[in-house]
Design an enzyme around this catalytic site. Sequence first.
Site, mmCIF file in Angstrom:
data_model
loop_
_atom_site.group_PDB
_atom_site.id
_atom_site.type_symbol
_atom_site.label_atom_id
_atom_site.label_comp_id
_atom_site.label_asym_id
_atom_site.label_seq_id
_atom_site.Cartn_x
_atom_site.Cartn_y
_atom_site.Cartn_z
ATOM 1 N N GLY A 75 -3.759 3.706 -3.272
ATOM 2 C CA GLY A 75 -2.405 3.446 -3.728
ATOM 3 C C GLY A 75 -1.492 3.123 -2.560
ATOM 4 O O GLY A 75 -1.919 3.085 -1.401
ATOM 5 N N CYS A 76 -0.228 2.916 -2.853
ATOM 6 C CA CYS A 76 0.710 2.534 -1.796
ATOM 7 C C CYS A 76 0.974 3.683 -0.827
ATOM 8 O O CYS A 76 1.433 3.462 0.291
ATOM 9 C CB CYS A 76 2.014 2.021 -2.395
ATOM 10 S SG CYS A 76 2.916 3.259 -3.335
#
Length: 385
Positions: A359-360
Amino acid sequence: MPNQVKQTVKKVFEDVADAIDNGTFEQRIKIGLTIDGSELGLEVMKQAAYAIKQANQFDVVLIGQDVPWAKDFQHVSTANSDQNEYQLMESLLADGTIDGCVTLHYPFPIGVSTVGKVVTPAFGRELFIATTTGTTSAVRNQAMVLNAVNGIIAAKTMGIAKPTVGILNVEGANTVERALRTLKGNGYDIAFGESQRADGGAILRGNDLLTGSVDVAVCDSLTGNILMKLFSAYASGGQYETLGAGYGPGIGADYDNNICIISRASGVPVIVNALNYAYQLAKGHLATISKQEYAQAKQAQLDQICADLKPKAATETKTVEAPAKEVVTDQIPGIDVIEMEDAVQLLWQKQIYAESGMGCTGPIILVNEKNGEKARKILKEGAYL
């Protein structure tokens, strides 16, 4: 001598005598400066020493080769000694001639690492980077846990009563956070800070370093060393460190010396700040604070927590067949990248289909929404969360 002057002199001596009797009298602090070895030459050492002399808060003791300007300072020369700068520095610290020292590339023993201090560019906040040189442990996650304690020690010595702590989002960050929260649960007082990003938490991103979201940013020493160089030298293009207070004091369990590190590329402002850092650490009684914090941390089972972070012996593992594939939209963050596949395998064993992803904000486990709560419980029981 006029009577008024006599009375004034008498009062001064009486005040000094009272301070000695009450234990409040403090001798003038002396900080050593080894002057040889800079890539920028002796001139930067000269300018830094004179800047401190002019400010007149404490005394600088020069250690190194004979130079004409050394006559204006207390000077311990290496010219006619069989000891090098480091050996002379160590003997001066041991006999109390100096209360701390600023030097270049000192070889600290394993178990000791340095806490750097910078000013963040966004808001001008001071940030302690724990740590920047040295090795508290050969095991990375152990080292980062100990680095957190070192950062707290440096910040408290500098007058921050309850420093906030965050862990830089590098490999091992989530494991280190779990270990530190266990330490806190056992009674060691850690104040976790919050990331300025929308999802918050004690795991820091690059933005948090620029804004100074916490007082102490915990990382491994190699990463911390790079950060110090970036913070210190970005304004000069990398040739000359202009900002910050250097790589900081070596701190570790049972380590007493106040030795602060600068780089061979440190310019006058950084050397001046490093000398002031060493002075404030001496004034704040670094060794005493270090002993107190490590005693409290050990009482909270620091040694056992670190022992549990040692790599487990490799064992032969059987590949688990994945359950039937499902749509996975529920993201479970907080698992270290090196443990991702093991975490997926654990969920497969429990007949929950899962995938690993990025994910980010870092690694994530993906599961179907209907399995989210159960998957989190399994991962927590398996010590992955």
